[in-house]
Design an enzyme around this catalytic site. Structure first.
Site, PDB file in Angstrom:
ATOM      1  N   LYS A  36     -12.732  11.889  -0.278  1.00 24.79           N
ATOM      2  CA  LYS A  36     -12.491  12.479  -1.609  1.00 24.79           C
ATOM      3  C   LYS A  36     -13.540  12.110  -2.654  1.00 24.79           C
ATOM      4  CE  LYS A  36      -9.296   8.841  -3.061  1.00 24.79           C
ATOM      5  NZ  LYS A  36      -7.901   8.385  -2.987  1.00 24.79           N
ATOM      6  N   ARG A 131       3.234   3.605  -7.050  1.00 23.85           N
ATOM      7  CA  ARG A 131       2.633   4.919  -7.097  1.00 23.85           C
ATOM      8  C   ARG A 131       3.500   5.755  -6.162  1.00 23.85           C
ATOM      9  NH1 ARG A 131      -3.643   6.354  -5.850  1.00 23.85           N
ATOM     10  NH2 ARG A 131      -2.730   6.912  -3.844  1.00 23.85           N
TER      11      ARG A 131
HETATM   12  C1  LIG Z   1      -7.919   7.340  -2.270  1.00 19.90           C
HETATM   13  C2  LIG Z   1      -6.927   6.954  -1.265  1.00 19.90           C
HETATM   14  C3  LIG Z   1      -7.300   6.165  -0.176  1.00 19.90           C
HETATM   15  C4  LIG Z   1      -8.682   5.585  -0.025  1.00 19.90           C
HETATM   16  O1  LIG Z   1      -8.844   4.541  -0.938  1.00 19.90           O
HETATM   17  P1  LIG Z   1     -10.174   3.668  -0.985  1.00 19.90           P
HETATM   18  O2  LIG Z   1      -9.866   2.573  -1.943  1.00 19.90           O
HETATM   19  O3  LIG Z   1     -11.252   4.575  -1.453  1.00 19.90           O
HETATM   20  O4  LIG Z   1     -10.414   3.161   0.376  1.00 19.90           O
HETATM   21  C5  LIG Z   1      -6.344   5.875   0.772  1.00 19.90           C
HETATM   22  N1  LIG Z   1      -5.088   6.353   0.663  1.00 19.90           N
HETATM   23  C6  LIG Z   1      -4.688   7.109  -0.366  1.00 19.90           C
HETATM   24  C7  LIG Z   1      -3.281   7.594  -0.412  1.00 19.90           C
HETATM   25  C8  LIG Z   1      -5.595   7.430  -1.371  1.00 19.90           C
HETATM   26  O5  LIG Z   1      -5.187   8.192  -2.400  1.00 19.90           O
END
Ligand SMILES: *Cc1c(COP(=O)(O)O)cnc(C)c1O
Length: 355
Positions: A36, A131
């Site tokens: 992302k 969250r």
């Molecule tokens: C963005 C996200 C991740 C990845 O997080 P990082 O800190 O970039 O490794 C993993 N799981 C969810 C649900 C996320 O929203």
């Protein structure tokens, strides 16, 4: 070359991803490579797959659709709970989505039936970061209802920590997730393929010698791209922290006083930060600002100091000699600066090939 631009060194990203994949494999943990922050760039997705991730995860269906259009055929997970309005697109382009709402899972079930597909669900459990996630007391009821839905399979359970409230993954909350997995399997005669412990913030725990229990998946983005641990932002041993850099060009360079003059009100971005009087300084302006990045998340090269910013201007003090107009400067980025630069149409993305 275009400026400003992100230089994205795919060789270094490949090294970071492969290193983490190998270290976690020793613990029986597979990696979902999260794309992302790079808006689902197919260049990144290909490199992650080459490095051995078990699939790609992204939070936005637009990114996933773009990867599919450019031929990325890997296992694909939507890592944010689908919008009810997007369930048709979700079942069409992804294999699995992370879910917390029965309403949405029913929508996914309908959409899969219509399309003649089967969609996988990873049920997200709330473990304290507040969250996404269903409360522990509701896991059994949710599983029971999901099992009744046609064209839906429960692939596993997961959790997400350290994003909203900074709650760290530890032996206690991870053991709890393992326990829920075992209890759900026993209670419903299920086999859960995926027990997804979290994101890059889980690495210290996962690689720190703890018993990792049933956890067999982590979803990693930031640690691969920036080589840093999000819990303390320190470099992860053996990883590159400069796989992605931001380059901007100087458009003004002058000797100016360090103190502004006149009556001081607010700036374009809130109250003015008082400056200290250091006499005349070498001040330069780079053609980049809040619309292109998070100026507070940039680390300048050694002889520069960031002293101000607005929408389109980054003001730096040059500690030594004069820098001429047209000179390019290279900055390191934190996660906030990275996602904003990736998302800005004014910042070119320059991929340095893997070989
Ligand atoms: C963005 C996200 C991740 C990845 O997080 P990082 O800190 O970039 O490794 C993993 N799981 C969810 C649900 C996320 O929203």
């Amino acid at each position: 070359m275009n400026a400003p631009r992100l230089e994205i060194d795919l060789k270094k990203i490949h090294h970071n991803a492969k290193t983490l994949v190998e270290r976690l494999a020793l613990k029986g943990i597979a990696v979902t490579g999260v794309s992302k922050a790079a808006l689902g760039a197919p260049e990144l997705a290909s490199v992650l797959m080459k490095a051995g991730v078990s699939g790609i995860g992204d939070s936005r269906i637009e990114n996933i659709e773009a990867m599919r259009r450019s031929g990325i055929s890997s296992h694909m997970t939507l890592i944010r709970s689908p919008m009810l309005s997007q369930v048709d697109r979700v079942v069409a382009s992804t294999d699995v989505s992370l879910n917390t709402e029965l309403e949405v899972i029913k929508g996914l079930s309908n959409a899969s039936q219509k399309a003649g597909l089967v969609h996988g669900i990873v049920l997200m459990v709330e473990m304290g970061d507040l969250r996404e996630g269903i409360m522990l007391r509701n896991v059994d009821d949710s599983v029971r209802e999901i099992l009744d839905l046609p064209n839906i399979v429960i692939k596993g359970i997961g959790t997400n920590l350290a994003c909203r409230s900074g709650v760290s993954p530890d032996d206690e909350n991870m053991a709890e997730l393992s326990r829920i997995a075992c209890k759900t399997e026993a209670g419903f005669g299920l086999k859960l393929d995926v027990i997804s412990g979290g994101n890059s913030a889980n690495l210290q725990w996962a690689l720190g010698g703890s018993d990792t229990g049933r956890i067999n998946n982590l979803r990693l983005g930031e640690s691969i791209l920036l080589g840093r641990d999000p819990l303390n932002r320190k470099q992860i041993r053996g990883l590159f922290t400069d796989a992605i850099t931001l380059i901007a060009e100087i458009i003004e360079s002058k000797t100016k006083p360090s103190l502004p003059w006149g009556k001081i009100g607010q700036t374009a971005f809130g109250p003015a930060v008082p400056a200290s009087d250091r006499g005349d300084i070498q001040q330069a302006i780079l053609a980049i600002g809040h619309q292109d990045t998070d100026p507070g998340g940039l680390s300048p090269p050694e002889l520069l100091e960031i002293i101000g910013s607005s929408s389109d201007h980054l003001v730096v003090g040059c500690k030594q000699s004069f820098v001429s107009v047209g000179t390019e400067m290279t900055f390191q980025l934190n996660y906030s600066a990275l996602v904003r630069s990736m998302t800005s149409p004014f910042v070119a993305k320059h991929y340095l090939p893997i070989e």
